[in-house]
Design a protein around this motif. Structure first.
Motif, PDB file in Angstrom:
ATOM      1  N   TYR A  92      16.829  64.739  29.510  1.00  0.00           N
ATOM      2  CA  TYR A  92      16.995  64.866  31.200  1.00  0.00           C
ATOM      3  C   TYR A  92      16.768  66.279  31.340  1.00  0.00           C
ATOM      4  O   TYR A  92      17.685  67.266  30.754  1.00  0.00           O
ATOM      5  N   ASP A 108      14.386  64.393  36.071  1.00  0.00           N
ATOM      6  CA  ASP A 108      13.767  63.296  35.526  1.00  0.00           C
ATOM      7  C   ASP A 108      14.020  63.221  33.902  1.00  0.00           C
ATOM      8  O   ASP A 108      14.397  64.213  33.479  1.00  0.00           O
ATOM      9  N   ILE A 109      13.404  61.988  33.385  1.00  0.00           N
ATOM     10  CA  ILE A 109      13.659  62.109  31.976  1.00  0.00           C
ATOM     11  C   ILE A 109      12.490  61.851  31.163  1.00  0.00           C
ATOM     12  O   ILE A 109      11.589  61.402  31.619  1.00  0.00           O
ATOM     13  N   TYR A 110      12.299  62.464  29.857  1.00  0.00           N
ATOM     14  CA  TYR A 110      11.125  62.536  29.089  1.00  0.00           C
ATOM     15  C   TYR A 110      11.413  61.967  27.674  1.00  0.00           C
ATOM     16  O   TYR A 110      12.589  62.115  27.329  1.00  0.00           O
ATOM     17  N   LYS A 145      16.664  60.191  25.200  1.00  0.00           N
ATOM     18  CA  LYS A 145      15.656  60.746  25.919  1.00  0.00           C
ATOM     19  C   LYS A 145      16.198  62.179  26.478  1.00  0.00           C
ATOM     20  O   LYS A 145      17.255  62.597  26.082  1.00  0.00           O
TER      21      LYS A 145
END
Lengths: 266, 343
Positions: free
Chosen positions: B169, B175-177, B167
């Protein structure tokens, strides 16, 4: 006169230009505007000043274009037609029929999925931050985290946001409230060697307090806010703890609603 | 494997050059050769020794020549309590290896490299290498509009391989995407680990992660958000730089849904419910929980249950005096700040 021509051909005349437009690469976000909607002058109010070669562009969109133009002019008219289609599209998708068409596309995930990991691939909706053309490009709204994201593909990154408008996605959930996803209070906790990091954790605590205060205020106003974690958690110790602390906070704030909201510090 | 054979390229650089492996740093051979850095990996990776040889490009011809010697070495390894698969002990191992085991070793090597990589990028040279990759834009940008293209780093959600893919950060919204390109959807997140993301930004506190300043009208963020603080903010809060701490959050960077220009009320059934997720106090000192606690619980209240020595009490009194002016300032700004946020 033109309308007569259209109604006459409506039955056997398929929408060549619009079919071509919505099926061409990069235009996956658009839905097809009804012939009826396009030919009702009332729906096009004000667009003649916005779009160059307005009448030719409209003729092209409605497949009645028969001007013998040279390539350069034709290209300009083509460009104007796409602009016109986009602007009418923004108006069309907030109508009942338009919303229904976009709902189908939403259910098929035509607009992609939310990149945020915690949203677990929730489908997105296209939107513009402005209703004035050439101000900003199209963004994607996630109903789960209520935030807006840039499309991941560059071919969508250049579409004008005004072709979808700033109201469409909110209108969608006003009209279809059953579509609203369950919101989650889960979040990403940065850790270093398994330990939570103080600065992000302090912000998270502040945000939790902010959330519970908003929730208490809405409850006072008669609007219950529910998160996915509220219903479960009985078997999960951590969640239970979270619910307990939040309810403790709620009691505190409810007891003294006005002042409790005013000073987070006390 | 075939790509590295005969080519001057090492296994490591060919691995990092593969499609989808753009996030990986090239682990230095010195790091891999230090046994201390590999502690515990032997039990996690099948065919550990062969995998390690493959990563370090130890020539296979050599192995054939010294077959017997190596066999003995391996026997020693086995005595050391390594639970290897039984088929490995068979005498005709070498012949079988040429064909079918090669792919097993290749995947073992990738697993081993990933696990070493997880450790390497938290080391000093590794994190420096990742900084260079970040600056070259290898990790892309945050998809969130209000983060204005801030640069994320790859992270894992688990340190155990085989659980989650990699992912991104984002330091700006914390937040993580999911990486936008699907080629990364098969890269194991454990190869980057849970620690790296946050450690990286704490290692380089001066790194400019803040959203780019507004230079064109197309940009979504106004030059000065609605709630600009009226007094200078401390340069550091909770051990991080205030300027780069969650720079993409706070009033003015939270999306407000509107219909025909009117905000959707949160009293509406489909009104906003998630603003807290992107909120940040305008007065950043609100996050200084220690100072807040001290100001709310004056020393007199605490002395009873804390049982402080005379010297400690004196020190605390001095500290309290130091904090006093700041506390007063905060009380002055409080109502305005929160009044604005509550709505």
């Amino acid at each position: 006169m033109m309308e007569d021509f259209n109604s006459e051909t409506d039955s056997d005349y398929t929408s060549y230009w619009r079919d071509w437009f919505i099926s061409s690469r990069g235009n996956e976000y658009f839905c097809e505007i009804d012939e009826e909607y396009l030919t009702d002058r009332f729906n096009l109010t004000g667009l003649n000043t916005e779009v160059p070669y307005y009448q030719y562009a409209l003729d092209l969109v409605t497949d009645v274009f028969d001007l013998d133009a040279d390539d350069e002019l034709r290209e300009q008219i083509e460009k104007a037609a796409r602009h016109l289609y986009g602007l009418v599209h923004a108006r069309y998708i907030v109508t009942t029929r338009g919303l229904a068409k976009m709902l189908d596309k939403y259910k098929k995930c035509d607009f992609g999925k939310c990149p945020r990991v915690i949203c677990e691939g929730h489908p997105l909706l296209p939107m513009g931050q402005h209703d004035i053309p050439n101000t900003s490009t199209v963004r994607l709204y996630c109903a789960k985290c209520e935030d807006i994201y840039n499309p991941k593909s560059s071919r969508h990154g250049s579409i004008d946001g005004a072709y979808f408008g700033s109201s469409f996605h909110s209108m969608m959930f006003q009209v279809y409230p059953a579509l609203l996803p369950e919101k989650s209070i889960r979040r990403y906790e940065p850790r270093i060697f398994g330990f939570r990091v103080h600065a992000p954790a302090a912000l998270a605590r502040w945000q939790d307090q902010y959330r519970e205060e908003t929730r208490a205020r809405l409850r006072d106003a008669g609007m219950e806010t529910r998160f996915a974690e509220d219903s479960e958690g009985e078997d999960d110790e951590e969640d239970e703890e979270e619910v307990q602390t939040s309810s403790a906070r709620k009691e505190k704030v409810v007891g003294d609603a006005a002042s409790g909201r005013m000073d987070l510090g006390n | 494997m075939s790509s590295s054979e005969g080519a001057p390229e090492s296994w490591i650089s060919s691995f990092c050059g593969m499609m989808g492996h753009e996030f990986f740093a090239e682990v230095s051979e010195d790091f891999i050769e230090d046994d201390f850095n590999l502690t515990g990996l032997q039990s996690q990776v099948p065919m550990y020794k062969e995998a390690l040889e493959m990563i370090l490009d130890v020539e296979p011809e050599e192995e054939d020549e010294d077959e017997e010697e190596e066999e003995e070495e391996e026997d020693e390894d086995e005595i050391l309590g390594d639970d290897r698969p039984a088929f490995r002990r068979a005498g005709e191992r070498r012949h079988a290896r040429v064909a079918s085991d090669l792919s097993v070793i290749e995947s073992s090597a990738e697993l081993l490299y990933g696990l070493i990589h997880q450790r390497y990028i938290t080391s000093r040279p590794g994190i420096q290498q990742m900084l260079e990759k970040l600056e070259m834009g290898h990790f892309g940008s945050c998809p969130r509009v209000y983060c204005n293209g801030s640069r994320p780093v790859p992270v894992g959600l688990s340190d155990t391989p085989g659980q989650q893919t990699v992912k991104l950060y984002c330091p700006s919204c914390q937040d993580i995407y999911t990486p936008p390109n699907s080629r990364f959807h098969s890269v194991d997140g454990a190869f980057f680990g849970t620690t790296f993301g946050c450690l990286f930004f704490m290692t380089f506190p001066d790194l400019d992660v803040a959203p780019r300043p507004v230079d064109n009208p197309l940009s979504p963020v106004r030059a000065s958000p609605a709630g600009t603080p009226r007094e200078p903010q401390p340069t550091e809060i909770n051990g991080v730089r205030t300027a780069s701490f969650a720079a993409g959050l706070g009033p003015g960077r939270v999306y407000e849904p509107k219909i025909y220009g009117f905000k959707v009320s949160d009293r509406s059934r489909s009104g906003p419910r998630m603003k807290w997720l992107r909120m940040k106090p305008v007065e950043i000192r609100e996050l200084d929980e220690m100072t807040r606690y001290e100001s709310q619980h004056p020393l007199a209240d605490r002395e009873g249950d804390m049982d402080m020595g005379a010297g400690a009490a004196q020190n605390a009194a001095i500290a309290r005096r130091k904090k006093a002016p700041m506390r007063r300032r905060r009380y002055n700004t409080n109502p305005g700040v929160n009044g604005g946020e509550g709505l």
